[in-house]
Structures are given as C-alpha cells and as structure tokens.
Design an enzyme around this catalytic site. Structure first.
Site, mmCIF file in Angstrom:
data_model
loop_
_atom_site.group_PDB
_atom_site.id
_atom_site.type_symbol
_atom_site.label_atom_id
_atom_site.label_comp_id
_atom_site.label_asym_id
_atom_site.label_seq_id
_atom_site.Cartn_x
_atom_site.Cartn_y
_atom_site.Cartn_z
ATOM 1 N N SER A 154 0.872 -1.192 0.000
ATOM 2 C CA SER A 154 0.000 0.000 0.000
ATOM 3 C C SER A 154 0.898 1.227 0.000
ATOM 4 O O SER A 154 2.050 1.156 0.466
ATOM 5 C CB SER A 154 -0.870 0.013 1.264
ATOM 6 O OG SER A 154 -1.462 1.288 1.433
ATOM 7 N N TYR A 193 -1.301 -0.534 10.569
ATOM 8 C CA TYR A 193 -1.526 -0.911 9.165
ATOM 9 C C TYR A 193 -0.299 -0.551 8.332
ATOM 10 O O TYR A 193 0.227 -1.385 7.585
ATOM 11 C CB TYR A 193 -2.764 -0.207 8.623
ATOM 12 C CG TYR A 193 -3.053 -0.522 7.174
ATOM 13 C CD1 TYR A 193 -3.568 -1.758 6.794
ATOM 14 C CD2 TYR A 193 -2.807 0.426 6.173
ATOM 15 C CE1 TYR A 193 -3.830 -2.042 5.453
ATOM 16 C CE2 TYR A 193 -3.069 0.155 4.843
ATOM 17 C CZ TYR A 193 -3.582 -1.081 4.483
ATOM 18 O OH TYR A 193 -3.840 -1.364 3.157
HETATM 19 N N1 LIG Z 1 -8.705 -0.534 -1.144
HETATM 20 C C1 LIG Z 1 -7.625 0.248 -1.040
HETATM 21 O O1 LIG Z 1 -7.707 1.490 -1.148
HETATM 22 C C2 LIG Z 1 -6.275 -0.377 -0.823
HETATM 23 C C3 LIG Z 1 -5.150 0.444 -0.924
HETATM 24 C C4 LIG Z 1 -3.904 -0.111 -0.715
HETATM 25 C C5 LIG Z 1 -3.773 -1.454 -0.417
HETATM 26 N N2 LIG Z 1 -4.882 -2.242 -0.312
HETATM 27 C C6 LIG Z 1 -4.691 -3.660 0.013
HETATM 28 O O2 LIG Z 1 -5.362 -4.419 -0.963
HETATM 29 C C7 LIG Z 1 -5.597 -5.730 -0.447
HETATM 30 C C8 LIG Z 1 -7.005 -6.164 -0.822
HETATM 31 O O3 LIG Z 1 -7.928 -5.327 -0.160
HETATM 32 P P1 LIG Z 1 -9.243 -4.751 -0.865
HETATM 33 O O4 LIG Z 1 -9.078 -3.290 -0.940
HETATM 34 O O5 LIG Z 1 -9.553 -5.529 -2.087
HETATM 35 O O6 LIG Z 1 -10.305 -4.988 0.309
HETATM 36 P P2 LIG Z 1 -11.447 -6.086 0.531
HETATM 37 O O7 LIG Z 1 -12.457 -5.978 -0.548
HETATM 38 O O8 LIG Z 1 -11.869 -5.899 1.939
HETATM 39 O O9 LIG Z 1 -10.684 -7.466 0.358
HETATM 40 C C9 LIG Z 1 -9.986 -8.112 1.404
HETATM 41 C C10 LIG Z 1 -9.938 -9.595 1.090
HETATM 42 O O10 LIG Z 1 -9.170 -10.261 2.091
HETATM 43 C C11 LIG Z 1 -9.892 -11.422 2.471
HETATM 44 N N3 LIG Z 1 -9.558 -11.851 3.818
HETATM 45 C C12 LIG Z 1 -9.732 -11.165 4.975
HETATM 46 N N4 LIG Z 1 -9.344 -11.911 6.012
HETATM 47 C C13 LIG Z 1 -8.929 -13.107 5.497
HETATM 48 C C14 LIG Z 1 -8.426 -14.309 6.070
HETATM 49 N N5 LIG Z 1 -8.219 -14.421 7.396
HETATM 50 N N6 LIG Z 1 -8.121 -15.335 5.241
HETATM 51 C C15 LIG Z 1 -8.309 -15.223 3.916
HETATM 52 N N7 LIG Z 1 -8.758 -14.111 3.314
HETATM 53 C C16 LIG Z 1 -9.067 -13.071 4.108
HETATM 54 C C17 LIG Z 1 -11.346 -11.005 2.376
HETATM 55 O O11 LIG Z 1 -12.193 -12.158 2.215
HETATM 56 P P3 LIG Z 1 -12.992 -12.912 3.373
HETATM 57 O O12 LIG Z 1 -13.566 -11.861 4.278
HETATM 58 O O13 LIG Z 1 -14.027 -13.666 2.581
HETATM 59 O O14 LIG Z 1 -12.007 -13.806 4.017
HETATM 60 C C18 LIG Z 1 -11.317 -10.228 1.069
HETATM 61 O O15 LIG Z 1 -11.409 -11.104 -0.018
HETATM 62 C C19 LIG Z 1 -5.312 -5.636 1.052
HETATM 63 O O16 LIG Z 1 -4.057 -6.212 1.324
HETATM 64 C C20 LIG Z 1 -5.280 -4.148 1.323
HETATM 65 O O17 LIG Z 1 -4.480 -3.825 2.421
HETATM 66 C C21 LIG Z 1 -6.128 -1.733 -0.522
#
Ligand SMILES: NC(=O)c1ccc[n+]([C@@H]2O[C@H](COP(=O)([O-])OP(=O)(O)OC[C@H]3O[C@@H](n4cnc5c(N)ncnc54)[C@H](OP(=O)(O)O)[C@@H]3O)[C@@H](O)[C@H]2O)c1
Length: 267
Positions: A161, A174
C-alpha cells in the site's frame, strides 16, 4: 464500496491469452482487488485457485469464471491458519497442478490511535497482513522455485500500500504491516531473483473496495469516503490489469515495485 463502481472491464489493456497454461493462487479473492484479479487472470488464460473465507462469494466467482470458459476452483481458507493453508496447498496441487503465480493479497485495514490500545485490531492486522502473507509464501514458494527451474515464468506478487511509505495519522499498525511487505519483497528478490522467480509488490492508493467498510474510526472513514466522493479513485480492475501485466511480460523482466495512484490523488 460505492454502488456504481462494479465495472471490471474499463481497465483492460491486455488481449488474447498471455497467461495460458499458468496456474495462479489468489488470496483475498472473495472481494475487491483479489476478486477482480482472479477473474482477469482467468480471462487471460490462467487456471486460478480462489482463496478467502467467504465460501459463497468464492463459489459465485468460480461460477462466473467457469461460465466464461475459464478454469477456477474455490478453496475457502483462512490464510492465518497454517494447517488450513497446508490443506489448500494440497488441494491446489491435486486439482490445478504446480503453481507459478501467487498473488498474496488478502489484507485488512483497521485504524485507531495507539493510545486507544485496540490490541485485537493490532493483532488482526499483523496476523493477516504479515503472517497470512508468510503462510501464503510458505505454501507455494517451492512451487514457484520448481516452475522457474523448469524454465517457466514464476511470479510472487504481494499487495502492499502507499501507506507503507507515507505518514498517515492513526495508520501506524496498518502502515507498519505494509512497510514490512514492501521491504520483504526487496529482500526476497535477493534470494528468489537468482532462481528466476520474479517478486513484486503492488502499492495502490485509494481503491474503491470493501476495505474501508471494516474501519471503525469515524475520521478515517470520512477521509476515505470523501476521497471516493471527490476524485476518480482506482477500481479493483485497474489493479487487476496491473497484476496481469506483471505476469504477462517476458520472464526475464521483473517489475518489482509498482505504485498505483488515482491520477487525482494528491496525497
Ligand atoms: N482498497 C484500497 O484502497 C487499498 C489500498 C492499498 C492497499 N490495499 C490492500 O489491498 C488488499 C485487498 O484489499 P481490498 O481493498 O480488495 O479490500 P477487501 O475488498 O476488503 O478485500 C480483502 C480480502 O481479504 C480477504 N480476507 C480477509 N481476512 C482473510 C483471512 N483471514 N483469510 C483469507 N482471506 C481473508 C477477504 O475475504 P474474506 O472476508 O471472505 O475472508 C477479502 O477477499 C489488502 O491487502 C489491502 O491492504 C487496498
């Protein structure tokens, strides 16, 4: 996540089937960046193992991929559970074969002041964003090594991130987990690069996903909601296309650290 932002096709740049024959694992495949990336990798020819906890969401995605002529298998797994990851690894090997593309993407963002002592939130982020990634690497690094040794492309891509390097109030834990990821990838390259395994970190800015839904801090929630309201933020498909591109370039090319910002995100 906002209602009108479900378009997963706008970002498409790649064409054809540049990932034909590839076997991918995507963690966090039940929503957001992971879901879009799994679908796009499959469209571009890869067989994809879908990993997250919500079985229903994974099954829906598997159904969509298969209906579109692709190959996917939903493997509901908690990536923080090492024994469960052993079972997932065994199933992926049995059903899809040796993995040559790992997208370690599952993550959670929980924001608070350090003096609030939200220790459960600290643990949840460290357990998922750090240990979950290490469990994912543990499960498939030998596959990546074996694929590369056979002369095939092999990719480990981890979602970091921009928080890894920026100073954002209340993001301490985080940001710390993501700084770990960014530096981990640099260090992994020193070992895996010479074995022809590519290692990359992808550091997005604001992407419209479910990530902010878990944030309980009102100020942080407002900050993210305002950004989504005010500027044309990234969609998951934008990140998905980038991950696919990293895997599609020739095997001797390793795009190692990719920062993806919405053009209008100034901070
Ligand atoms: N959105 C942003 O602005 C942003 C910016 C920078 C970085 N990121 C990073 O992008 C990545 C994906 O996030 P996202 O933005 O796509 O958010 P999201 O829609 O909340 O996706 C998070 C995913 O992680 C899974 N997850 C959570 N706990 C888990 C566990 N214990 N075991 C297996 N899977 C698990 C969730 O699925 P389940 O709940 O079904 O397990 C979901 O599929 C993360 O690493 C986040 O830090 C996001």
């Amino acid at each position: 996540m906002t209602e009108n932002n479900t378009n997963t096709t706008t970002a498409q740049v790649l064409t054809g089937a540049p990932l034909a024959g590839r076997v991918a694992v995507v963690t966090g495949a039940s929503s957001g960046i992971g879901e879009a990336t799994a679908e796009r990798l499959a469209e571009l020819g890869a067989s994809v193992a879908l990993i997250a906890r919500r079985e229903g969401r994974l099954k829906e995605l598997e159904g969509r991929i298969v209906a579109a002529g692709g190959r996917a298998v939903a493997i509901p797994t908690d990536v923080t559970d090492r024994a469960a990851m052993d079972a997932a690894r065994e199933r992926v090997g049995r059903e899809l074969g040796t993995v040559d593309l790992v997208f370690a993407n599952a993550g959670v963002q929980l924001i608070s002041e350090i003096v609030d002592l939200e220790v459960d939130d600290w643990d949840a982020q460290i357990d998922l964003n750090i240990k979950g990634v290490m469990n994912t690497i543990r499960a498939w690094v030998r596959d990546l090594e074996a694929s590369a040794a056979e002369g095939k492309p092999a990719d480990l891509v981890v979602t970091s991130s921009i928080a890894a390097t920026r100073v954002l109030e209340k993001f301490q834990v985080y940001s710390g987990t993501k700084a770990y990821i960014t530096q981990l990838v640099r260090l992994l390259r020193t070992e895996l690069g010479r074995k022809n395994v590519r290692v990359s970190s992808v550091a997005p800015g604001m992407v419209d996903t479910e990530l902010p839904d878990h944030v309980t801090d009102a100020d942080a929630s407002r900050l993210m909601a305002d950004l989504i309201e005010q500027i044309d933020v990234l969609q998951s498909a934008d990140v998905a296309e980038t991950v696919a591109f990293l895997a599609a370039v020739p095997a001797h090319v390793n795009l190692t650290e990719i920062t993806i910002l919405p053009t209008a995100q100034a901070i």
